[in-house]
Design a protein around this motif. Structure first.
Motif, PDB file in Angstrom:
ATOM      1  N   PRO A  93       0.824  -1.200   0.000  1.00  0.00           N
ATOM      2  CA  PRO A  93       0.000   0.000   0.000  1.00  0.00           C
ATOM      3  C   PRO A  93       0.859   1.250   0.000  1.00  0.00           C
ATOM      4  CG  PRO A  93       0.047  -1.000   2.176  1.00  0.00           C
ATOM      5  CD  PRO A  93       0.732  -1.967   1.254  1.00  0.00           C
ATOM      6  N   SER A  94       0.338   2.325  -0.570  1.00  0.00           N
ATOM      7  CA  SER A  94       1.084   3.583  -0.581  1.00  0.00           C
ATOM      8  C   SER A  94       1.226   4.107   0.842  1.00  0.00           C
ATOM      9  CB  SER A  94       0.365   4.619  -1.446  1.00  0.00           C
ATOM     10  OG  SER A  94       0.349   4.215  -2.797  1.00  0.00           O
ATOM     11  N   PRO A  95       2.398   4.649   1.170  1.00  0.00           N
ATOM     12  CA  PRO A  95       2.576   5.180   2.520  1.00  0.00           C
ATOM     13  C   PRO A  95       1.793   6.467   2.718  1.00  0.00           C
ATOM     14  CG  PRO A  95       4.502   5.650   1.175  1.00  0.00           C
ATOM     15  CD  PRO A  95       3.615   4.762   0.352  1.00  0.00           C
ATOM     16  N   THR A 137      10.689  10.300   5.131  1.00  0.00           N
ATOM     17  CA  THR A 137      10.764   9.763   3.769  1.00  0.00           C
ATOM     18  C   THR A 137      10.827   8.240   3.779  1.00  0.00           C
ATOM     19  OG1 THR A 137      13.159  10.184   3.861  1.00  0.00           O
ATOM     20  CG2 THR A 137      11.798  11.832   2.750  1.00  0.00           C
ATOM     21  N   GLY A 138      12.055   7.686   3.810  1.00  0.00           N
ATOM     22  CA  GLY A 138      12.246   6.259   3.581  1.00  0.00           C
ATOM     23  C   GLY A 138      11.538   5.348   4.553  1.00  0.00           C
ATOM     24  N   LEU A 139      11.302   5.808   5.780  1.00  0.00           N
ATOM     25  CA  LEU A 139      10.658   4.979   6.797  1.00  0.00           C
ATOM     26  C   LEU A 139       9.133   5.036   6.722  1.00  0.00           C
ATOM     27  CD1 LEU A 139      11.593   3.134   9.154  1.00  0.00           C
ATOM     28  CD2 LEU A 139      11.359   5.110  10.679  1.00  0.00           C
ATOM     29  N   ARG A 140       8.577   5.834   5.817  1.00  0.00           N
ATOM     30  CA  ARG A 140       7.122   6.001   5.772  1.00  0.00           C
ATOM     31  C   ARG A 140       6.369   4.677   5.572  1.00  0.00           C
ATOM     32  NH1 ARG A 140       5.941   9.805   8.705  1.00  0.00           N
ATOM     33  NH2 ARG A 140       3.808   9.318   8.065  1.00  0.00           N
ATOM     34  N   PRO A 141       6.846   3.728   4.735  1.00  0.00           N
ATOM     35  CA  PRO A 141       6.095   2.467   4.619  1.00  0.00           C
ATOM     36  C   PRO A 141       5.997   1.718   5.940  1.00  0.00           C
ATOM     37  CG  PRO A 141       7.568   2.728   2.753  1.00  0.00           C
ATOM     38  CD  PRO A 141       7.922   3.815   3.732  1.00  0.00           C
ATOM     39  N   VAL A 142       7.051   1.758   6.760  1.00  0.00           N
ATOM     40  CA  VAL A 142       7.020   1.099   8.063  1.00  0.00           C
ATOM     41  C   VAL A 142       6.058   1.817   8.998  1.00  0.00           C
ATOM     42  CG1 VAL A 142       8.380   0.616  10.147  1.00  0.00           C
ATOM     43  CG2 VAL A 142       9.319   0.104   7.880  1.00  0.00           C
ATOM     44  N   LEU A 143       6.164   3.128   9.048  1.00  0.00           N
ATOM     45  CA  LEU A 143       5.287   3.895   9.931  1.00  0.00           C
ATOM     46  C   LEU A 143       3.825   3.741   9.532  1.00  0.00           C
ATOM     47  CD1 LEU A 143       7.411   7.163  10.284  1.00  0.00           C
ATOM     48  CD2 LEU A 143       7.284   5.219  11.862  1.00  0.00           C
TER      49      LEU A 143
END
Length: 279
Positions: free
Chosen positions: A8-10, A226-232
């Motif tokens: 899914p999109s962050p 930025t880069g951690l947005r999918p995890v968050l």
């Protein structure tokens, strides 16, 4: 902005993203400095697209350089567009700045519609983005330019540690496969070859910035935007798990990026390309 296939999109946090806006804007400024003047447009105003405009803080620099142009920033994040909307309006020299919803993964502009298409730190989120280059080049007026920059730091400790932790036994079930690898972007040479094959005059290069960050755990603070947005995004409904992941990742980053007397040095490689259509 998009993400790895099947994920899914962050969700995006404009405030968090803008916490390091000065450092993040520098590659855009360096890219813009290599963009040539726009082709003569006759009676119509120049037309510019900023693909993946985020909160619009750098899109307005396009309107400042070309104040007679119609500049549109496109993004698929409602949060980012809401933040950018306050910047919309006339430029004072007959141009205007506006924002619209669109996804770089399927954006299909009309042929010959733009004099400049620019994308700043967005295409790394779009799997297969080079396949869109032919349509985007075709959307340029003769003599128009397509310019972009993407992060090239997916093998840096910040991203390697993030992926390794997400794929660890504790987190694999919830986070496995959500993060991007080095193949999210091409090399400068590969971008140059693709764009030359489309008949463009191309300038491609890479730069490693040495950002000196201040504050406590600044690299973690950076990637949270930025880069951690999918995890968050994946852990947004579980505050306890989110904090547990951040605590583990924080300790790894402290060892990889130790603070010095003047701050924390954060090396960041970026890849640039400026392609001018024949005309």
């Amino acid at each position: 902005m998009s993400v790895a296939p099947g994920s899914p999109s962050p969700t995006w946090d404009p405030g968090q993203y803008l916490r390091h806006s000065g450092h993040r804007a520098r590659p855009f400024v360096d890219l813009l400095a290599r963009v040539p003047e726009l082709p003569a447009t006759g009676e119509r105003p120049p037309r510019i697209a900023d693909l993946g405009c985020g909160p619009g803080n750098v899109t307005r620099l396009l309107a400042e350089r070309w104040p007679t142009a119609h500049v549109t920033g496109y993004d698929n994040s409602r949060e980012m567009l809401d933040r950018a909307e306050s910047l919309a309006g006339p430029t004072g020299q007959g141009g205007r700045l506006d924002f619209a919803a669109a996804d770089a993964a399927d954006w299909a502009p009309a042929e010959g519609a733009y004099d400049l298409i620019l994308s700043n730190a967005t295409l790394q989120w779009v799997p297969g983005h080079p396949d869109s280059f032919p349509a985007w080049i075709a959307a340029l007026a003769p003599g128009g330019t397509f310019a972009f920059q993407v992060p090239g730091n997916f093998d840096a400790p910040s991203h390697v540690l993030m992926r390794e932790l997400s794929e660890s036994e504790r987190w694999r079930e919830r986070l496995g496969g959500r993060l991007r690898h080095a193949d999210a972007v091409l090399s400068p040479t590969a971008y140059l070859e693709r764009l030359v094959a489309l008949g463009c005059e191309v300038d491609a290069w890479e730069t490693t910035y040495l950002h000196l960050l201040e504050g406590q755990d600044p690299v973690l603070d950076w990637v949270k935007g930025t880069g951690l947005r999918p995890v968050l995004t994946a852990l947004a409904d579980d505050a306890e798990a989110r904090e547990a992941f951040l605590a583990e990742y924080r300790e790894l980053l402290r060892k990889a990026y130790p603070a010095g007397a003047g701050g924390t040095v954060f090396p960041f490689r970026r890849v640039f390309a400026v392609a001018r259509r024949a005309g």
